[in-house]
Design a protein around this motif. Sequence first.
Motif, PDB file in Angstrom:
ATOM      1  N   SER A 196      11.685   8.230  20.233  1.00 58.95           N
ATOM      2  CA  SER A 196      11.017   7.115  20.884  1.00 58.95           C
ATOM      3  C   SER A 196      11.608   6.800  22.254  1.00 58.95           C
ATOM      4  O   SER A 196      11.089   5.935  22.970  1.00 58.95           O
ATOM      5  CB  SER A 196      11.078   5.861  20.000  1.00 58.95           C
ATOM      6  OG  SER A 196      12.429   5.502  19.754  1.00 58.95           O
ATOM      7  N   ASP A 197      12.682   7.498  22.611  1.00 57.93           N
ATOM      8  CA  ASP A 197      13.317   7.267  23.911  1.00 57.93           C
ATOM      9  C   ASP A 197      12.426   7.843  25.008  1.00 57.93           C
ATOM     10  O   ASP A 197      12.037   9.008  24.962  1.00 57.93           O
ATOM     11  CB  ASP A 197      14.702   7.934  23.944  1.00 57.93           C
ATOM     12  CG  ASP A 197      15.454   7.634  25.229  1.00 57.93           C
ATOM     13  OD1 ASP A 197      16.268   6.710  25.224  1.00 57.93           O
ATOM     14  OD2 ASP A 197      15.214   8.332  26.237  1.00 57.93           O
ATOM     15  N   ILE A 198      12.088   7.017  26.015  1.00 61.35           N
ATOM     16  CA  ILE A 198      11.152   7.435  27.053  1.00 61.35           C
ATOM     17  C   ILE A 198      11.686   8.616  27.854  1.00 61.35           C
ATOM     18  O   ILE A 198      10.935   9.524  28.226  1.00 61.35           O
ATOM     19  CB  ILE A 198      10.832   6.242  27.985  1.00 61.35           C
ATOM     20  CG1 ILE A 198       9.783   6.643  29.021  1.00 61.35           C
ATOM     21  CG2 ILE A 198      12.079   5.702  28.649  1.00 61.35           C
ATOM     22  CD1 ILE A 198       8.438   6.953  28.460  1.00 61.35           C
ATOM     23  N   ALA A 248      11.377  11.759  25.671  1.00 59.64           N
ATOM     24  CA  ALA A 248       9.968  12.139  25.576  1.00 59.64           C
ATOM     25  C   ALA A 248       9.493  12.788  26.875  1.00 59.64           C
ATOM     26  O   ALA A 248       8.744  13.774  26.861  1.00 59.64           O
ATOM     27  CB  ALA A 248       9.114  10.914  25.258  1.00 59.64           C
ATOM     28  N   THR A 249       9.933  12.244  27.993  1.00 58.02           N
ATOM     29  CA  THR A 249       9.554  12.822  29.290  1.00 58.02           C
ATOM     30  C   THR A 249      10.111  14.230  29.448  1.00 58.02           C
ATOM     31  O   THR A 249       9.427  15.134  29.949  1.00 58.02           O
ATOM     32  CB  THR A 249      10.053  11.922  30.436  1.00 58.02           C
ATOM     33  OG1 THR A 249       9.518  10.595  30.277  1.00 58.02           O
ATOM     34  CG2 THR A 249       9.640  12.480  31.777  1.00 58.02           C
ATOM     35  N   SER A 290       0.872  11.957  24.593  1.00 59.23           N
ATOM     36  CA  SER A 290       0.182  10.893  23.858  1.00 59.23           C
ATOM     37  C   SER A 290       1.143  10.004  23.081  1.00 59.23           C
ATOM     38  O   SER A 290       0.812   8.860  22.744  1.00 59.23           O
ATOM     39  CB  SER A 290      -0.846  11.501  22.894  1.00 59.23           C
ATOM     40  OG  SER A 290      -0.189  12.280  21.892  1.00 59.23           O
ATOM     41  N   SER A 291       2.363  10.522  22.797  1.00 62.18           N
ATOM     42  CA  SER A 291       3.347   9.731  22.043  1.00 62.18           C
ATOM     43  C   SER A 291       4.129   8.782  22.943  1.00 62.18           C
ATOM     44  O   SER A 291       4.824   7.894  22.456  1.00 62.18           O
ATOM     45  CB  SER A 291       4.326  10.663  21.319  1.00 62.18           C
ATOM     46  OG  SER A 291       5.159  11.340  22.254  1.00 62.18           O
ATOM     47  N   ILE A 292       4.040   8.977  24.270  1.00 60.23           N
ATOM     48  CA  ILE A 292       4.731   8.077  25.196  1.00 60.23           C
ATOM     49  C   ILE A 292       3.975   6.761  25.257  1.00 60.23           C
ATOM     50  O   ILE A 292       2.772   6.729  25.547  1.00 60.23           O
ATOM     51  CB  ILE A 292       4.829   8.713  26.600  1.00 60.23           C
ATOM     52  CG1 ILE A 292       5.610  10.032  26.533  1.00 60.23           C
ATOM     53  CG2 ILE A 292       5.488   7.750  27.586  1.00 60.23           C
ATOM     54  CD1 ILE A 292       5.675  10.772  27.865  1.00 60.23           C
ATOM     55  N   VAL A 293       4.669   5.690  24.960  1.00 60.29           N
ATOM     56  CA  VAL A 293       4.007   4.383  24.844  1.00 60.29           C
ATOM     57  C   VAL A 293       3.466   3.913  26.182  1.00 60.29           C
ATOM     58  O   VAL A 293       2.327   3.462  26.289  1.00 60.29           O
ATOM     59  CB  VAL A 293       4.996   3.327  24.272  1.00 60.29           C
ATOM     60  CG1 VAL A 293       4.327   1.955  24.205  1.00 60.29           C
ATOM     61  CG2 VAL A 293       5.483   3.763  22.901  1.00 60.29           C
ATOM     62  N   GLN A 294       4.270   4.014  27.221  1.00 58.60           N
ATOM     63  CA  GLN A 294       3.873   3.500  28.530  1.00 58.60           C
ATOM     64  C   GLN A 294       3.886   4.619  29.563  1.00 58.60           C
ATOM     65  O   GLN A 294       4.918   5.210  29.838  1.00 58.60           O
ATOM     66  CB  GLN A 294       4.806   2.361  28.973  1.00 58.60           C
ATOM     67  CG  GLN A 294       4.371   1.694  30.272  1.00 58.60           C
ATOM     68  CD  GLN A 294       5.248   0.495  30.608  1.00 58.60           C
ATOM     69  OE1 GLN A 294       6.202   0.216  29.889  1.00 58.60           O
ATOM     70  NE2 GLN A 294       4.927  -0.201  31.685  1.00 58.60           N
ATOM     71  N   HIS A 295       2.708   4.920  30.126  1.00 62.15           N
ATOM     72  CA  HIS A 295       2.605   5.963  31.132  1.00 62.15           C
ATOM     73  C   HIS A 295       2.627   5.349  32.523  1.00 62.15           C
ATOM     74  O   HIS A 295       2.030   4.300  32.755  1.00 62.15           O
ATOM     75  CB  HIS A 295       1.302   6.748  30.957  1.00 62.15           C
ATOM     76  CG  HIS A 295       1.112   7.313  29.582  1.00 62.15           C
ATOM     77  ND1 HIS A 295       0.158   6.860  28.699  1.00 62.15           N
ATOM     78  CD2 HIS A 295       1.773   8.291  28.929  1.00 62.15           C
ATOM     79  CE1 HIS A 295       0.223   7.532  27.565  1.00 62.15           C
ATOM     80  NE2 HIS A 295       1.202   8.408  27.680  1.00 62.15           N
ATOM     81  N   GLU A 297      -6.409   2.561  31.796  1.00 65.61           N
ATOM     82  CA  GLU A 297      -5.087   1.926  31.759  1.00 65.61           C
ATOM     83  C   GLU A 297      -4.735   1.240  33.078  1.00 65.61           C
ATOM     84  O   GLU A 297      -3.689   0.588  33.183  1.00 65.61           O
ATOM     85  CB  GLU A 297      -4.012   2.957  31.407  1.00 65.61           C
ATOM     86  CG  GLU A 297      -4.114   3.474  29.973  1.00 65.61           C
ATOM     87  CD  GLU A 297      -2.931   4.331  29.582  1.00 65.61           C
ATOM     88  OE1 GLU A 297      -1.927   4.353  30.333  1.00 65.61           O
ATOM     89  OE2 GLU A 297      -2.989   4.982  28.511  1.00 65.61           O
TER      90      GLU A 297
END
Length: 441
Positions: A337-339, A342-343, A363-368, A399
Amino acid sequence: MMQQGFVPNRVTFLAVVDACDSSASLFTGKKFHANVSCTEYESDAFVLTTFMSMYGKCNDLEMEEGSLPDKVTFRTILCSFTGLSDLSRGKFIHVYVSCCAFDTDVIVGTALFGMYGRCGSLESARELFNNMVKKDLVAWNAMITLYAQNELGGNAVLDLIQQMQIAGVSPDKVTLTSGLSACVSVSLESAQRLFEKVRDRNVLAWNAMLGACEQQGYRVHACHLFVQMLEEGITPDKVTYLILLSLYASIAASVEGYCVHTSIIYFQLDSDGPLVSALLNHRDTKEVLQIWGQMLQEAVIPDEITCIGILDACAAKGTLAVGKFAHARIIKSDYRSDISVATSLFNMYRNCSNLEEALFVFSSIVQHDAISWTAIISASAEQKQSEVVLQLFHQMQIEGVHADSGVYVNVLTACADEAALTEGKAWHSMGMAWKHSNSLI
C-alpha cells in the motif's frame, strides 16, 4: 494608503526607501516607520533592512531607543544577503552593527564576514575574520567554507585548518568535508597533507577523505585509503560503504564490489536498505536473487527502501523475472500500500514492457497525480494500445487531473488509430485551450 486600510507589501517598502534619500524626507520616513511598527512586518528582516538603509541615506544613525534590532535580528538580516547586489545593503548593516557594538559578538561577527564572502568580497570577509578576538568552531567552519567555494581557495583552506588546530579548535565533519574537497581540487598531495595532520582521525574523517577522492576521480587512491582505514582499526559505517559502492559502480569494478559486499556482511550492515539498493546497482540478475534470497533465509525483513531499490534495479536492467519475484514478496508484506513502492512496481513493469501488470499496479494506487497518469498513458501508447489510451485519458479527466502536451499528442494519435474523429476534435480543442492557458502564465 494605510489610512484606507491597505497594508503595504515589500515592494512598497523598497519604494519608500528609494524616495526617502535625504534629510528633507526623513520626517516622512519616520512617520511611515512608526505606522509599519504596528503591522505584521515589524520584525521582518527585509523591512528592517530597508528602513536601516533609509536612515543611513538620511544620515540619521541614532535611531529612537527601542527601535534598533538585537543581535539575533542582525544575524538574520545578514544571513539573508547572498549576492553581489546585496553588498551595499550589507555595508549599511555593518555600520549599524558597529554603532551598536555588536561586531565583537562572535555570532554577529560570523554572520558579518559570511555576508561579505557570499556577496563577492572575500578579502573583506577574511579581514573581518582575522580581526575577530574570539573565534569558535562555527566561525572557523564558516570561513573555511567560503574559501572552499572558491576555485582557488585550496591553499587558503589548508592554512586556515592549520591555524585552527594551533588555536586548539578541533575540526569536525563540516571542517573536513569542506576542507578536503577544496584541497583535493588543487592536488591530491595537499589533501593528503591536510588529512595526515588531523588529530584522532575517526570514521567521519575517513569518510570525508574518501568522499573527496571519489568526487574528484581519484578512485585508485580511494581504494588504497579504504585498506589503510581497515589496517588502522577504524570500523566503516554505512556512509563509508555508500561512497565505495558509488565508486565501484562508476568503474564497473564487480570484483571490488563483491569484496565490499563481503565486508558489509562481516560488519552486519547487510540488512540496511540504502546499502542493499547500492549493492544492486552493479549486480547481475543472479546476484540480485542471491542477495534477496540470503536476506529471506536469515529472516531479515526487507524494508520499503530495499524493495524500491530492488525494483528500480530490475527496471533499469529489464529483469522481469526478479521483479515478479520481488512483487510476490511485497504482496505478503505491509508495503504493497506504500505509494513509493507501488510507483516503483509500476515503473518496473512498464520498463519491462509488461503493460497488463503495469495497468494492474496502476489501478491499485489510491491517488494518481499528473506524472503517474502521463507515464501510464505513454506506456500504453508505446505498446500501440490506442483503445486503452483513450480509456485512461477519459478516466484522467473524470479525476480532474490536468494533462500536459505530451498526453494530448498520445491521445490524438490514439484517436487517429481508432478513427475516432469526433472525439479527436474534442481533445484537440482541449489541447489548444491548455496551450493557450499556459502561454498566459
